[in-house]
Design an enzyme around this catalytic site. Structure first.
Site, PDB file in Angstrom:
ATOM      1  N   TYR A 287       0.843  -1.194   0.000  1.00  0.00           N
ATOM      2  CA  TYR A 287       0.000   0.000   0.000  1.00  0.00           C
ATOM      3  C   TYR A 287       0.881   1.247   0.000  1.00  0.00           C
ATOM      4  CZ  TYR A 287      -3.413  -3.383   1.832  1.00  0.00           C
ATOM      5  OH  TYR A 287      -4.218  -4.475   2.017  1.00  0.00           O
ATOM      6  N   HIS A 298      -7.126   0.214  -1.282  1.00  0.00           N
ATOM      7  CA  HIS A 298      -6.713  -0.783  -2.255  1.00  0.00           C
ATOM      8  C   HIS A 298      -5.185  -0.798  -2.330  1.00  0.00           C
ATOM      9  CE1 HIS A 298      -6.835  -3.123  -5.978  1.00  0.00           C
ATOM     10  NE2 HIS A 298      -5.976  -2.268  -6.500  1.00  0.00           N
ATOM     11  N   LYS A 329      -3.564  -4.626  -9.736  1.00  0.00           N
ATOM     12  CA  LYS A 329      -2.302  -4.294  -9.095  1.00  0.00           C
ATOM     13  C   LYS A 329      -1.168  -4.442 -10.114  1.00  0.00           C
ATOM     14  CE  LYS A 329      -4.118  -6.467  -4.906  1.00  0.00           C
ATOM     15  NZ  LYS A 329      -4.831  -5.313  -4.407  1.00  0.00           N
TER      16      LYS A 329
END
Length: 351
Positions: A287, A298, A329
């Site tokens: 993160y 997210h 991602k």
């Protein structure tokens, strides 16, 4: 027009310069001749733009293709990629990494190449050191590096590989306190309720076992131990473990612990928040910022730590990248260098 096969080149007379190079940017003019690479010559032969002979004997496409494959390693793979790019309407020429490709609407003499392409079979491992050399070559001339992976059915998957300098937004890396903790079988527990909640809330360390107790992973524990946030004892509460003793025990529990821990520390020191990536088959999910452990954002990256002698097994790499894409991602591979870690971002692209 007729080309003459000589070693690993095909030479066409002066007419080829006007009709092939100036109109389609095939080959390279050399004096009054046009010099074609084997893949360029095969493509032009396939398109009936030239005829090819060797020692005055004509070669059809089959004969030439076989001869070319004996003279250039992985010729058929390079031909598959060259033909694909050409038929997408892009100009492509042989280059230091197999090919250089021009942007749509661009061509030699008008614009600079946009990308360097490296061609590879899905069956052949790609050593990390080879990838790093390719990246260095592309970076030195500010080009995009594309990996063109050809599978067993001759389909091509294109990946962009690039070095990234990732940074997070965590200004304070850990809270200002010191508390005791115990090394259990494969994790660490903090017993003080106030300390547990403070550490969890300030940096998203660990996971609360209950409102009073915090459980930490081994890599989180070593980082906090190194920064004097926790003091670790064994379960019998007889032995206080210093940093080296804890690292030794943790390395016995998990063989990849030393490398994972170095990456974890590097990510934390970059202002990022790494958490386990087990559910995604990687070492960490990462993160940029976590303001509250009760409101988790997210995660932006998946990060996997690699040894310097690592070889990418391409089907495994493909699965990792596809999974990362499916959960929105970026897939990063962390490589330890003399002055820290280098992060390589590999993701699928369309040409």
């Amino acid at each position: 027009m007729i080309g003459e096969l000589r070693n690993d080149r095909v030479l066409v007379d002066e007419k080829g310069i006007d009709e092939l190079y100036k109109s389609g940017y095939f080959g390279r003019p050399k004096g009054n001749k046009l010099e074609l690479s084997l893949v360029e010559a095969a493509y032009l032969l396939y398109r009936n733009k030239i005829k090819i002979q060797e020692n005055e004997k004509g070669l059809d496409f089959t004969d030439f293709f076989k001869k070319a494959s004996l003279r250039q390693q992985y010729f058929e793979l390079k031909y598959i990629v060259y033909k694909d790019i050409r038929e997408r309407g892009l100009y492509i020429q042989p280059g230091v990494t197999d090919f250089r490709v021009y942007p749509r609407g661009g061509h030699p003499g008008k614009s600079q190449p946009r990308s360097y392409i490296h061609v590879h079979s899905e069956r052949i491992p790609l050593p990390l050191k080879d990838l790093q050399k390719l990246l260095e070559t592309a970076d030195n001339v500010h080009k995009q590096l594309i990996l063109a992976i050809v599978d067993e059915e001759s389909d091509i998957t294109f990946y962009e590989a690039k070095k990234v300098n990732i940074k997070g937004d965590m200004e304070k890396l850990y809270p200002d306190l010191t508390t005791s903790a115990s090394l259990m079988e494969d994790r660490v527990l903090i017993w003080d309720g106030e300390s547990s909640n403070t550490i969890h809330e300030n940096g998203f360390y660990g996971k609360l076992l209950d409102p009073e107790h915090l459980q930490l992973s081994l890599v989180e524990s070593e980082y906090l131990l190194e920064n004097n946030i926790i003091q670790v004892n064994d379960r019998k509460n007889e032995n206080h473990l210093n940093f080296n003793e804890f690292s030794k025990r943790a390395s016995f529990i998990e063989s990849e612990f030393p490398r994972k821990c170095r990456v974890y520390s590097d990510l934390r020191n970059r202002g990022l928040v790494p958490k386990t990536g087990f559910k995604f088959g990687t070492h960490f999910r990462v993160y940029k910022q976590v303001e509250s452990a009760d409101n988790i954002p997210h995660s932006e990256y998946l990060v996997h730590a690699l040894p310097n002698n690592y070889e990418f097994i391409l089907p495994v790499m493909s699965r990792a990248i596809r999974l990362a894409n499916s959960v929105k991602k970026r897939m990063l591979f962390a490589v330890e260098e003399e002055k820290g870690f280098e992060y390589i971002d590999i993701g699928r692209v369309k040409m």
